[in-house]
Scaffold this active site. Structure first.
Site, PDB file in Angstrom:
ATOM      1  N   SER A  12     -10.274  -7.911   0.452  1.00  0.00           N
ATOM      2  CA  SER A  12     -10.020  -6.663   0.691  1.00  0.00           C
ATOM      3  C   SER A  12     -11.199  -5.935   1.301  1.00  0.00           C
ATOM      4  O   SER A  12     -11.924  -6.593   2.303  1.00  0.00           O
ATOM      5  CB  SER A  12      -9.477  -5.913  -0.597  1.00  0.00           C
ATOM      6  OG  SER A  12      -9.197  -4.431  -0.135  1.00  0.00           O
ATOM      7  N   HIS A  39      -6.610  -7.109   3.046  1.00  0.00           N
ATOM      8  CA  HIS A  39      -6.378  -5.539   3.364  1.00  0.00           C
ATOM      9  C   HIS A  39      -7.074  -4.896   4.246  1.00  0.00           C
ATOM     10  O   HIS A  39      -8.094  -4.516   4.161  1.00  0.00           O
ATOM     11  CB  HIS A  39      -6.411  -4.927   1.912  1.00  0.00           C
ATOM     12  CG  HIS A  39      -5.886  -5.544   0.684  1.00  0.00           C
ATOM     13  ND1 HIS A  39      -6.173  -5.302  -0.664  1.00  0.00           N
ATOM     14  CD2 HIS A  39      -4.791  -6.489   0.624  1.00  0.00           C
ATOM     15  CE1 HIS A  39      -5.176  -6.222  -1.390  1.00  0.00           C
ATOM     16  NE2 HIS A  39      -4.591  -6.831  -0.651  1.00  0.00           N
ATOM     17  N   ASP A 132      -5.904  -7.122  -6.806  1.00  0.00           N
ATOM     18  CA  ASP A 132      -4.917  -8.034  -6.008  1.00  0.00           C
ATOM     19  C   ASP A 132      -5.332  -9.614  -6.038  1.00  0.00           C
ATOM     20  O   ASP A 132      -6.720  -9.465  -5.787  1.00  0.00           O
ATOM     21  CB  ASP A 132      -4.423  -7.624  -4.659  1.00  0.00           C
ATOM     22  CG  ASP A 132      -3.359  -8.159  -4.074  1.00  0.00           C
ATOM     23  OD1 ASP A 132      -2.544  -8.477  -4.815  1.00  0.00           O
ATOM     24  OD2 ASP A 132      -3.076  -7.971  -2.915  1.00  0.00           O
TER      25      ASP A 132
END
Length: 189
Positions: A12, A39, A132
Protein backbone atom coordinates in the site's frame (compact mmCIF):
# COMPACT_ATOMS: atom_id res chain seq x y z
CA UNK A 1 7.93 -26.29 -0.30
CA UNK A 2 7.10 -27.55 -3.77
CA UNK A 3 8.06 -25.42 -6.79
CA UNK A 4 6.13 -22.13 -6.60
CA UNK A 5 3.63 -21.65 -9.42
CA UNK A 6 2.62 -18.17 -8.26
CA UNK A 7 3.88 -15.25 -6.19
CA UNK A 8 1.24 -12.97 -4.65
CA UNK A 9 2.45 -9.53 -3.57
CA UNK A 10 0.56 -6.99 -1.48
CA UNK A 11 1.51 -3.41 -0.62
CA UNK A 12 0.00 0.00 0.00
CA UNK A 13 1.62 3.29 1.05
CA UNK A 14 5.14 3.32 -0.38
CA UNK A 15 4.25 0.36 -2.56
CA UNK A 16 5.22 1.77 -5.94
CA UNK A 17 8.87 2.19 -4.98
CA UNK A 18 8.92 -1.19 -3.26
CA UNK A 19 7.40 -2.90 -6.31
CA UNK A 20 9.92 -1.22 -8.62
CA UNK A 21 12.79 -2.62 -6.55
CA UNK A 22 11.30 -6.09 -6.14
CA UNK A 23 10.15 -6.59 -9.74
CA UNK A 24 13.35 -5.02 -11.06
CA UNK A 25 15.38 -7.71 -9.36
CA UNK A 26 13.41 -10.71 -10.59
CA UNK A 27 15.17 -13.00 -13.03
CA UNK A 28 13.37 -12.86 -16.42
CA UNK A 29 13.38 -16.69 -16.47
CA UNK A 30 11.16 -16.85 -13.38
CA UNK A 31 8.62 -19.62 -14.05
CA UNK A 32 5.84 -18.33 -11.78
CA UNK A 33 2.87 -16.04 -12.28
CA UNK A 34 3.28 -12.81 -10.30
CA UNK A 35 0.05 -11.39 -8.82
CA UNK A 36 0.14 -7.83 -7.47
CA UNK A 37 -2.39 -6.01 -5.31
CA UNK A 38 -1.36 -2.42 -4.57
CA UNK A 39 -3.64 0.18 -3.02
CA UNK A 40 -3.01 2.98 -5.44
CA UNK A 41 -6.01 5.22 -4.84
CA UNK A 42 -6.00 5.80 -8.58
CA UNK A 43 -8.88 4.86 -10.85
CA UNK A 44 -6.45 4.00 -13.65
CA UNK A 45 -4.18 1.04 -12.96
CA UNK A 46 -2.82 1.21 -16.50
CA UNK A 47 -0.43 3.96 -15.38
CA UNK A 48 0.82 1.75 -12.55
CA UNK A 49 1.45 -1.06 -15.05
CA UNK A 50 3.41 1.32 -17.30
CA UNK A 51 5.53 2.58 -14.39
CA UNK A 52 6.31 -0.94 -13.19
CA UNK A 53 7.13 -2.14 -16.71
CA UNK A 54 9.99 0.38 -16.80
CA UNK A 55 11.74 -1.55 -14.01
CA UNK A 56 11.31 -5.18 -15.08
CA UNK A 57 11.79 -7.26 -18.19
CA UNK A 58 8.67 -9.25 -17.30
CA UNK A 59 5.43 -8.27 -19.04
CA UNK A 60 3.19 -6.21 -16.71
CA UNK A 61 -0.55 -6.31 -17.40
CA UNK A 62 -3.81 -5.40 -15.70
CA UNK A 63 -5.54 -8.61 -14.64
CA UNK A 64 -8.78 -9.25 -16.53
CA UNK A 65 -11.88 -11.35 -15.85
CA UNK A 66 -11.47 -15.04 -16.88
CA UNK A 67 -7.85 -14.47 -17.97
CA UNK A 68 -5.45 -17.26 -16.96
CA UNK A 69 -2.54 -16.36 -14.69
CA UNK A 70 0.50 -16.76 -16.95
CA UNK A 71 3.95 -17.77 -15.81
CA UNK A 72 6.57 -15.05 -16.14
CA UNK A 73 3.94 -12.30 -16.25
CA UNK A 74 3.08 -9.66 -13.64
CA UNK A 75 -0.71 -9.37 -13.25
CA UNK A 76 -1.87 -6.22 -11.41
CA UNK A 77 -5.26 -6.04 -9.68
CA UNK A 78 -7.50 -3.46 -11.39
CA UNK A 79 -8.70 -0.44 -9.45
CA UNK A 80 -12.12 -0.70 -7.89
CA UNK A 81 -12.36 -4.52 -8.08
CA UNK A 82 -11.32 -7.36 -5.84
CA UNK A 83 -9.07 -9.73 -7.78
CA UNK A 84 -9.63 -13.41 -7.07
CA UNK A 85 -7.95 -16.56 -8.40
CA UNK A 86 -10.31 -19.43 -9.19
CA UNK A 87 -9.36 -23.10 -8.84
CA UNK A 88 -8.63 -23.30 -12.59
CA UNK A 89 -6.11 -20.43 -12.07
CA UNK A 90 -8.27 -17.96 -13.98
CA UNK A 91 -9.04 -14.54 -12.54
CA UNK A 92 -12.40 -13.29 -11.46
CA UNK A 93 -13.28 -9.75 -10.47
CA UNK A 94 -15.70 -8.69 -7.76
CA UNK A 95 -17.33 -5.47 -6.60
CA UNK A 96 -18.14 -6.93 -3.19
CA UNK A 97 -17.79 -4.47 -0.27
CA UNK A 98 -14.36 -3.17 0.61
CA UNK A 99 -12.21 -5.25 2.95
CA UNK A 100 -9.89 -3.33 5.27
CA UNK A 101 -11.25 -0.17 3.58
CA UNK A 102 -9.80 -1.43 0.29
CA UNK A 103 -10.95 -2.73 -3.07
CA UNK A 104 -8.86 -4.36 -4.37
CA UNK A 105 -8.07 -6.07 -1.10
CA UNK A 106 -4.84 -7.97 -0.52
CA UNK A 107 -6.63 -10.34 1.87
CA UNK A 108 -9.16 -11.27 -0.82
CA UNK A 109 -6.44 -11.97 -3.40
CA UNK A 110 -4.25 -13.91 -0.97
CA UNK A 111 -7.08 -16.07 0.38
CA UNK A 112 -8.37 -17.05 -3.08
CA UNK A 113 -4.82 -17.67 -4.35
CA UNK A 114 -4.07 -19.82 -1.30
CA UNK A 115 -7.06 -22.02 -2.12
CA UNK A 116 -6.08 -22.26 -5.80
CA UNK A 117 -2.32 -22.80 -5.50
CA UNK A 118 -2.08 -24.26 -1.97
CA UNK A 119 1.57 -25.20 -1.22
CA UNK A 120 2.89 -23.83 -4.51
CA UNK A 121 2.21 -20.19 -3.59
CA UNK A 122 4.50 -17.56 -2.13
CA UNK A 123 2.83 -14.60 -0.40
CA UNK A 124 4.63 -11.31 0.20
CA UNK A 125 3.52 -8.38 2.35
CA UNK A 126 5.41 -5.12 1.98
CA UNK A 127 5.07 -1.51 3.08
CA UNK A 128 1.62 -0.09 3.86
CA UNK A 129 -0.48 1.78 6.36
CA UNK A 130 -3.20 -0.72 7.31
CA UNK A 131 -3.61 -4.42 8.15
CA UNK A 132 -4.71 -5.63 4.72
CA UNK A 133 -2.83 -8.78 3.73
CA UNK A 134 -2.19 -10.12 7.22
CA UNK A 135 -5.18 -12.51 7.33
CA UNK A 136 -4.61 -13.54 3.72
CA UNK A 137 -0.99 -14.32 4.47
CA UNK A 138 -2.16 -16.50 7.36
CA UNK A 139 -4.38 -18.37 4.87
CA UNK A 140 -1.40 -18.89 2.57
CA UNK A 141 0.59 -20.39 5.43
CA UNK A 142 -2.38 -22.54 6.51
CA UNK A 143 -2.54 -24.03 2.99
CA UNK A 144 1.18 -24.86 3.02
CA UNK A 145 2.46 -21.85 1.08
CA UNK A 146 5.49 -19.80 1.96
CA UNK A 147 5.34 -16.30 3.47
CA UNK A 148 7.73 -13.40 3.11
CA UNK A 149 7.31 -10.12 4.98
CA UNK A 150 9.32 -6.97 4.52
CA UNK A 151 11.23 -6.13 7.68
CA UNK A 152 9.07 -3.37 9.23
CA UNK A 153 12.21 -1.37 10.06
CA UNK A 154 13.05 -1.37 6.33
CA UNK A 155 9.55 -0.41 5.13
CA UNK A 156 8.53 3.10 4.14
CA UNK A 157 5.41 2.52 6.28
CA UNK A 158 5.75 -0.27 8.82
CA UNK A 159 2.08 -0.87 9.79
CA UNK A 160 1.26 -3.49 7.14
CA UNK A 161 4.34 -5.69 7.50
CA UNK A 162 4.12 -5.48 11.30
CA UNK A 163 0.45 -6.58 11.19
CA UNK A 164 1.43 -9.49 8.91
CA UNK A 165 4.08 -10.60 11.39
CA UNK A 166 1.69 -10.25 14.33
CA UNK A 167 -1.21 -12.12 12.72
CA UNK A 168 0.41 -14.57 10.27
CA UNK A 169 4.09 -14.78 11.14
CA UNK A 170 6.58 -15.29 8.34
CA UNK A 171 8.96 -17.84 6.92
CA UNK A 172 11.23 -14.94 5.98
CA UNK A 173 11.27 -11.39 7.40
CA UNK A 174 13.84 -9.58 5.27
CA UNK A 175 14.69 -6.15 3.85
CA UNK A 176 13.28 -5.17 0.47
CA UNK A 177 16.64 -5.50 -1.27
CA UNK A 178 16.87 -9.17 -0.29
CA UNK A 179 13.46 -10.19 -1.64
CA UNK A 180 14.19 -10.57 -5.36
CA UNK A 181 17.38 -12.62 -4.79
CA UNK A 182 15.41 -14.90 -2.44
CA UNK A 183 12.57 -15.32 -4.95
CA UNK A 184 15.02 -16.06 -7.77
CA UNK A 185 16.66 -18.73 -5.63
CA UNK A 186 13.33 -20.28 -4.53
CA UNK A 187 11.83 -20.29 -8.03
CA UNK A 188 14.85 -21.23 -10.15
CA UNK A 189 16.62 -23.83 -8.02
Amino acid sequence: MIAPRAIAIGCSAGGLTALEVLLGGLDPRIPSAVLVCCHTGSSDVEILCELLARHTSLPVVEAAERETARNGTVHVAPSGYHLLVEHDERFSLSVDPKVNFSRPSIDVLFTSAAEAYRASLIGIVMTGANQDGARGLADIRRHGGLSIVQDPNDAEVRTMPQAALDIAGADYCIPLAAMAPLLNRLCLS
